[in-house]
Design a protein around this motif. Sequence first.
Motif, PDB file in Angstrom:
ATOM      1  N   PRO A 136      47.360  44.536  34.064  1.00  0.00           N
ATOM      2  CA  PRO A 136      46.621  45.646  34.693  1.00  0.00           C
ATOM      3  C   PRO A 136      47.531  46.695  35.321  1.00  0.00           C
ATOM      4  O   PRO A 136      47.147  47.867  35.426  1.00  0.00           O
ATOM      5  N   SER A 137      48.762  46.292  35.720  1.00  0.00           N
ATOM      6  CA  SER A 137      49.667  47.254  36.358  1.00  0.00           C
ATOM      7  C   SER A 137      50.127  48.339  35.391  1.00  0.00           C
ATOM      8  O   SER A 137      50.697  49.353  35.826  1.00  0.00           O
ATOM      9  N   VAL A 138      49.904  48.127  34.077  1.00  0.00           N
ATOM     10  CA  VAL A 138      50.203  49.178  33.109  1.00  0.00           C
ATOM     11  C   VAL A 138      49.327  50.398  33.396  1.00  0.00           C
ATOM     12  O   VAL A 138      49.746  51.552  33.242  1.00  0.00           O
ATOM     13  N   LYS A 144      45.911  45.047  40.153  1.00  0.00           N
ATOM     14  CA  LYS A 144      46.271  43.655  39.925  1.00  0.00           C
ATOM     15  C   LYS A 144      45.179  42.941  39.131  1.00  0.00           C
ATOM     16  O   LYS A 144      44.057  43.449  38.965  1.00  0.00           O
ATOM     17  N   ASP A 145      45.493  41.739  38.667  1.00  0.00           N
ATOM     18  CA  ASP A 145      44.490  40.901  38.013  1.00  0.00           C
ATOM     19  C   ASP A 145      43.334  40.659  38.988  1.00  0.00           C
ATOM     20  O   ASP A 145      43.541  40.440  40.178  1.00  0.00           O
ATOM     21  N   LEU A 309      39.042  47.612  43.748  1.00  0.00           N
ATOM     22  CA  LEU A 309      38.093  46.647  44.307  1.00  0.00           C
ATOM     23  C   LEU A 309      38.412  45.246  43.823  1.00  0.00           C
ATOM     24  O   LEU A 309      38.794  45.047  42.658  1.00  0.00           O
ATOM     25  N   ASP A 310      38.236  44.303  44.710  1.00  0.00           N
ATOM     26  CA  ASP A 310      38.332  42.897  44.327  1.00  0.00           C
ATOM     27  C   ASP A 310      37.055  42.525  43.579  1.00  0.00           C
ATOM     28  O   ASP A 310      35.952  42.672  44.108  1.00  0.00           O
ATOM     29  N   ALA A 317      40.416  46.669  47.854  1.00  0.00           N
ATOM     30  CA  ALA A 317      41.712  45.986  47.884  1.00  0.00           C
ATOM     31  C   ALA A 317      42.824  46.948  48.280  1.00  0.00           C
ATOM     32  O   ALA A 317      43.736  46.584  49.023  1.00  0.00           O
ATOM     33  N   ALA A 318      42.770  48.173  47.774  1.00  0.00           N
ATOM     34  CA  ALA A 318      43.805  49.161  48.095  1.00  0.00           C
ATOM     35  C   ALA A 318      43.250  50.558  47.902  1.00  0.00           C
ATOM     36  O   ALA A 318      42.364  50.783  47.075  1.00  0.00           O
TER      37      ALA A 318
END
Length: 631
Positions: A136-138, A144-145, A309-310, A317-318
Amino acid sequence: MRDAAPPTMRRARRTLSATVTLAVACTTLTGCFEEPSPHDAVRDFLVGWQTEDYELAAGRTDGDQATVRKALSDAKLELDAASFRFKIKSVTVDGDASKADFRAEVDLGENNPLWEYDGVLPLHLVDGSWKVRWSPSVLHPQLKDGERFAVDITPNPRQPVVDRSGEPLQTDTVLYVAGVYPAQLGDRAEEVVARLSELTDYAQDRLLSRIRSSPPDKFVPLVTFWRTRYQALQSKLGAIPGIKVVPQDQPVNPDAPRQIVGSVSALTPETEQKLGGPQRAGDSVGKSGLQQAYQNYLTGSTETKVITLDLKTGEEAAQLKEWPGRQNVSVKTTLDRGMQTAAEQAVADSDTSSLVVVDKNTGEIRAVATKGMHQEKDALAGKFPAGTAFSVVAADALLKAGVSPKQRLDCPAERTVGGAKFAHAGQTTTGTGGVGGAAGTFQENFAKGCVTALASLARRVKADDLKKSAEAFGVGRQWRLPLKSFSGSFPSLDGDADKAKAIAGQTVQVSPLGMALVGAAVASGTWRPPVLVTEPTSPDPAAETVPRAQPDPVPMDPKVRAALTKMMRAGALGTPAQAGRAPVYGVTATAGNQLTWFVGWQGDLAVAVLSKNYNAGAVAGGFFSALRTSS
């Protein structure tokens, strides 16, 4: 300033330019590497992502193809993105590993700035071919996952148009906003938007992307309804699972002057497409008047945050980026509620009238009232013959040319000047006291508007001097007003006939606003341009700090003003406009086609009244009387 084209056109252009930018970057890099090179993998992945060819992009990664395709597609939906644009910054190789740094620009639409961030593509050799190492960081270094993108929107309610004391010039009306809580929809989102689209004509993909891009526990406004429309659709909306309707009070019902304040409508698919601005479902849209002219200030723009979002908890999340947005603000006018009420009362008994009130010392518009006419199209922007009301301006030139207010002038029923024929509509007389009486003075003939006497003075003044006086009183000047207005037009003058017609106001066009400013100029001794809004300084947010300059004030010759003031005092005596304790100054005039004017002032307030089949002086007198009674 953002592109003003409709969203679909804007997005298409950005996608095209993005492709070109990427192609140029890749061409530059192509010759930098010997085969095998990671360049092709980087290029294909970013081009595929950008052009929504997700199969091409996924094929250049080492991840599960279906997973990658879905992740790229979801990113666009989760961001409600109009387009992506990429530029390769550098590509480095270290043995069988490589890294590509790129710059991303994401058009989030809704008039938000471009979201720009730096990303990294890690690559490695797989069976002799370079592949993007998928995670996902791509998509973003902080993704994140177990997380996804979201766009958190916080809209602000519409602000009011207010009078000069800050009181709203409209009352609240209940609008009905239909929306959803994404978390409550489960897997029914597509069904919900399909049914809502069928009822409202909003595009399904736009509704769906708004839902999917929003935090799951936050209400997402989708469509706004006025009461009548909502009542007609209430049962059908209630039958759509997951749809919630939230009533909202918004200041959209205009008070007087209604056509100046303007009307407001709910956002529709057509207006959303046309405006292409900060509007979202839940907003209202100005259709006319100041509500339309200052739409982007009254609606403002929303606070926008790009977050992650988680997926398990639905919690943030951030935060990746935040734009506070331009705050919406009230529009402060120069209108006075008490004076507006008096003006409305004054025109009520007439069939067709327009009354404009301005402050003589500032040019600020205090009231605009009409009966059988339009407040903007007629009172501010109407083009009407000035008739003998223009004698106020002509007198400025004549007095400067040496014509004395005491000069005797005949007032015959008819007169020919330079081949042009003029007829006096009043009493047939050679003077002021009846047939065969002594000739009246310039001041007396000015006061009663004797067109044949005034026209006879054409030989006493130069054409250029008449033009200069017209310009000094604002006729034809390019002033700045947020609504349509007309400052007047003055013809070219080739001889005595043309000059006589101009003095009689037969070839001069003016608006009630323009003539109110003429009265204010004599009252204060200085012509000033009109002012209707004091804050913000410009209807266009992009030009807010550099508004178009207003024309400079033009002072009158003190001696000419003193003489003209006496003439206008004589013009008001014996007319209904002399009501009130303070003296009234003015002139009552005719303009043909049953039109009458009154131009003058009392105290600090200058007025112009245009009436059809009615005494304009009576309307002015009614205003001064009503204002005195209410104070």
